[in-house]
Design an enzyme around this catalytic site. Structure first.
Site, PDB file in Angstrom:
ATOM      1  N   ARG A 199      87.167 -52.010  49.706  1.00  0.00           N
ATOM      2  CA  ARG A 199      86.594 -51.489  50.869  1.00  0.00           C
ATOM      3  C   ARG A 199      87.339 -52.099  52.241  1.00  0.00           C
ATOM      4  O   ARG A 199      87.745 -53.367  52.192  1.00  0.00           O
ATOM      5  CB  ARG A 199      85.368 -51.921  50.830  1.00  0.00           C
ATOM      6  CG  ARG A 199      84.308 -51.447  49.571  1.00  0.00           C
ATOM      7  CD  ARG A 199      83.087 -51.856  49.733  1.00  0.00           C
ATOM      8  NE  ARG A 199      82.483 -51.477  48.376  1.00  0.00           N
ATOM      9  CZ  ARG A 199      81.332 -51.648  48.184  1.00  0.00           C
ATOM     10  NH1 ARG A 199      80.320 -52.549  49.047  1.00  0.00           N
ATOM     11  NH2 ARG A 199      80.542 -51.018  47.247  1.00  0.00           N
ATOM     12  N   ARG A 203      83.278 -62.139  51.752  1.00  0.00           N
ATOM     13  CA  ARG A 203      83.645 -60.493  52.299  1.00  0.00           C
ATOM     14  C   ARG A 203      84.929 -60.239  51.939  1.00  0.00           C
ATOM     15  O   ARG A 203      85.784 -61.082  52.685  1.00  0.00           O
ATOM     16  CB  ARG A 203      83.097 -60.418  53.667  1.00  0.00           C
ATOM     17  CG  ARG A 203      81.757 -60.284  53.795  1.00  0.00           C
ATOM     18  CD  ARG A 203      81.249 -59.823  55.168  1.00  0.00           C
ATOM     19  NE  ARG A 203      79.798 -59.758  55.314  1.00  0.00           N
ATOM     20  CZ  ARG A 203      79.163 -58.732  54.844  1.00  0.00           C
ATOM     21  NH1 ARG A 203      79.905 -57.590  54.397  1.00  0.00           N
ATOM     22  NH2 ARG A 203      77.720 -58.487  55.003  1.00  0.00           N
ATOM     23  N   GLU A 207      74.182 -61.271  49.086  1.00  0.00           N
ATOM     24  CA  GLU A 207      73.708 -60.440  48.294  1.00  0.00           C
ATOM     25  C   GLU A 207      74.801 -60.247  46.887  1.00  0.00           C
ATOM     26  O   GLU A 207      75.984 -60.171  47.485  1.00  0.00           O
ATOM     27  CB  GLU A 207      73.922 -58.851  49.113  1.00  0.00           C
ATOM     28  CG  GLU A 207      73.553 -57.624  48.412  1.00  0.00           C
ATOM     29  CD  GLU A 207      74.044 -56.505  49.252  1.00  0.00           C
ATOM     30  OE1 GLU A 207      74.381 -55.630  48.562  1.00  0.00           O
ATOM     31  OE2 GLU A 207      73.907 -56.766  50.570  1.00  0.00           O
ATOM     32  N   SER A 221      72.819 -54.570  44.825  1.00  0.00           N
ATOM     33  CA  SER A 221      71.716 -53.465  45.622  1.00  0.00           C
ATOM     34  C   SER A 221      71.365 -52.518  44.446  1.00  0.00           C
ATOM     35  O   SER A 221      71.922 -51.665  44.003  1.00  0.00           O
ATOM     36  CB  SER A 221      72.365 -52.874  46.759  1.00  0.00           C
ATOM     37  OG  SER A 221      72.931 -53.631  47.783  1.00  0.00           O
ATOM     38  N   ARG A 243      80.786 -63.288  44.568  1.00  0.00           N
ATOM     39  CA  ARG A 243      79.841 -64.089  45.034  1.00  0.00           C
ATOM     40  C   ARG A 243      78.924 -64.912  44.167  1.00  0.00           C
ATOM     41  O   ARG A 243      78.381 -65.879  44.455  1.00  0.00           O
ATOM     42  CB  ARG A 243      78.803 -62.862  45.866  1.00  0.00           C
ATOM     43  CG  ARG A 243      79.476 -62.529  47.235  1.00  0.00           C
ATOM     44  CD  ARG A 243      78.511 -61.345  47.734  1.00  0.00           C
ATOM     45  NE  ARG A 243      79.122 -60.856  48.869  1.00  0.00           N
ATOM     46  CZ  ARG A 243      78.625 -60.177  49.879  1.00  0.00           C
ATOM     47  NH1 ARG A 243      77.123 -59.699  49.960  1.00  0.00           N
ATOM     48  NH2 ARG A 243      79.269 -59.555  51.099  1.00  0.00           N
TER      49      ARG A 243
END
Length: 460
Positions: A273, A288, A369, A372, A411
């Site tokens: 991404r 990130r 996070e 999701s 993460r």
């Protein structure tokens, strides 16, 4: 995408969803006009076809009766109808293409019980787990980006050297930890009934459109080669942003059987991404990055089962953190932070104590996070043509899709390095991961190599 029937019967529901999700680039009145004009043309076309069929059948009868003049008039009328019909069909096709493109930009409708809010500040914390018995931590806790370099298990400079900012090397026990987490997660989800899939890493634009990444989020994707973002054909390729894309599109334009459902697939992939940290500590470390490993769970279910499966999927993702002994919380997304494709979404956020952020828990640190969990209902199914047949003699219906990360690996690495670190700078390996790391119980780090690892006074 939403159904056109919903657009026609409940336009205000759609308008409210646009407002709640903050979508401002859709002219809903224009979309409704396109649909009305298209339906009017389709109706006129059907009327003309019916008349043309009647005229065609009359021509032969008139010729048999010897009425050549009437037959000729019927032939001329048939030719007029053919030309008029061709003109209408051409315009209808143009409207259909424009309408389809417009419908792709309308977001999913939130479920009625989703909290209404403008942005992430209005998300709702549902519960916390694992905070009743926290382990003793060093004071202060060393952030993962510093500890990772001290142990030589993370190398950011060399990652940037070979690929640019937002990339890193995991080295030695750091690489072993990433591999261990992937294998551990896959094994946990196998126990939960998931079937493994190892999908292609590049995907075509039709697949990206099918799950909702295109056309709205084209700028976040990595093209393979010189790909024109406007050319949605089967020859262009993109590095996948999540395994959700290829796994969901496995069954694109297919009809599954009721006996096939629920269908549960899991897939490990690297993900790519363009989105990366914009400011502060988010640009440091591996929170990130442009490339990251993830295990994704994708579910295909009957519509009446999707709400129940949503909560089961959440529990399946949580199980990874429960076994690792990492504290976390469950956050429900409000409408403004729900996302383009989701009808309902919960985030699982793990606690990382190394950086004391303003929005962190009372114990310090911050939330990251790691999953999701989303219910798309039939939104992706309509885009990708995913249907099932309730009974073999019944018409096919759109099924529901759900997915959740199980989990995002970097993460979780951050949380382990920070939560399981010791006063001496080593890191305990969570017990479930030890078999996947050759029996290692502690990450002790490695020896750095090269002149850069030698102090200036020690260089020859």
């Amino acid at each position: 995408m939403i159904s056109r029937q919903l657009l026609r019967e409940e336009p205000e529901t759609v308008r409210t969803a646009l407002e709640q999700k903050g979508v401002e680039d859709v002219d809903l009145d224009r979309v409704i006009e396109l649909d009305e004009e298209w339906r009017e043309l389709k109706g006129r076309g059907d009327t003309l076809r019916h008349e043309r069929n009647e005229v065609s059948s009359k021509i032969g009868r008139l010729k048999q009766e010897g009425d050549e003049e009437a037959a000729q008039e019927a032939i001329e009328r048939s030719q007029e109808l053919k030309a008029e019909l061709a003109e209408i069909e051409e315009r209808a096709d143009e409207l259909e293409a424009e309408l389809h493109e417009a419908m792709l930009r309308i977001p999913q409708i939130p479920q009625d019980d989703v909290p209404v809010g403008a942005d992430e500040d209005e998300n709702v914390e549902r519960r916390r787990e694992g905070f009743d018995d926290l382990r003793d931590l060093p004071e202060p806790v060393t952030p993962h980006y510093d500890l990772g370099e001290e142990l030589d298990v993370l190398d950011f400079d060399r990652g940037a050297k070979v690929a640019g900012g937002g990339f890193y090397f995991a080295k030695g026990e750091g690489a072993m930890l990433e591999h261990a987490l992937i294998q551990f997660m896959l094994e946990v989800h196998r126990e939960q009934g998931y079937v493994d899939v190892f999908p292609p890493i590049p995907v075509n634009s039709a697949s990206m459109e099918g799950t909702g990444q295109f056309p709205k989020f084209t700028e976040d994707a990595y093209p393979v080669g010189d790909t024109d973002p406007a050319a949605y054909d089967d020859d262009d390729l993109w590095l996948l942003p999540t395994a959700e894309v290829p796994v969901t599109n496995m069954y694109r334009d297919e009809i599954l059987l009721d006996d096939d459902l629920p269908l549960k697939h899991q897939a490990y992939t690297p993900n790519f991404r363009r989105e990366a940290g914009e400011h502060g500590t988010e640009t440091r470390g591996i929170v990130r990055v442009h490339q990251f490993n993830k295990v994704e769970m994708v579910n295909f279910v009957r519509p009446e089962r999707s709400d129940e499966r949503f909560h089961e999927l959440l529990d399946e993702a949580e199980e990874v953190l429960r076994r690792l002994g990492l504290p976390y919380r469950i956050l429900e997304m409000c409408t403004g932070d729900l996302g383009f494709t989701q009808a309902k979404k919960y985030d699982i956020e793990v606690w990382a104590p190394g950086d004391d952020m303003p929005d962190g828990p009372d114990a310090g640190g911050r939330w990251l996070e790691v999953s999701s969990v989303s219910n798309f209902e039939d939104f992706q199914a309509r885009r990708a043509g995913l249907r099932y047949r309730p009974e073999r003699h019944e018409s096919a219906e759109y099924l529901h899709t759900l997915n959740g990360s199980g989990l995002a690996v970097p993460r979780v690495v951050v949380a382990i390095l920070e939560y399981y670190q010791n006063e001496d700078g080593t890191v305990d390996v969570p017990e479930p991961l030890q078999p996947y790391m050759g029996g290692r119980e502690v990450i002790e780090g490695g020896e750095k190599v090269g002149e850069s690892a030698v102090g200036a006074g020690e260089k020859e």
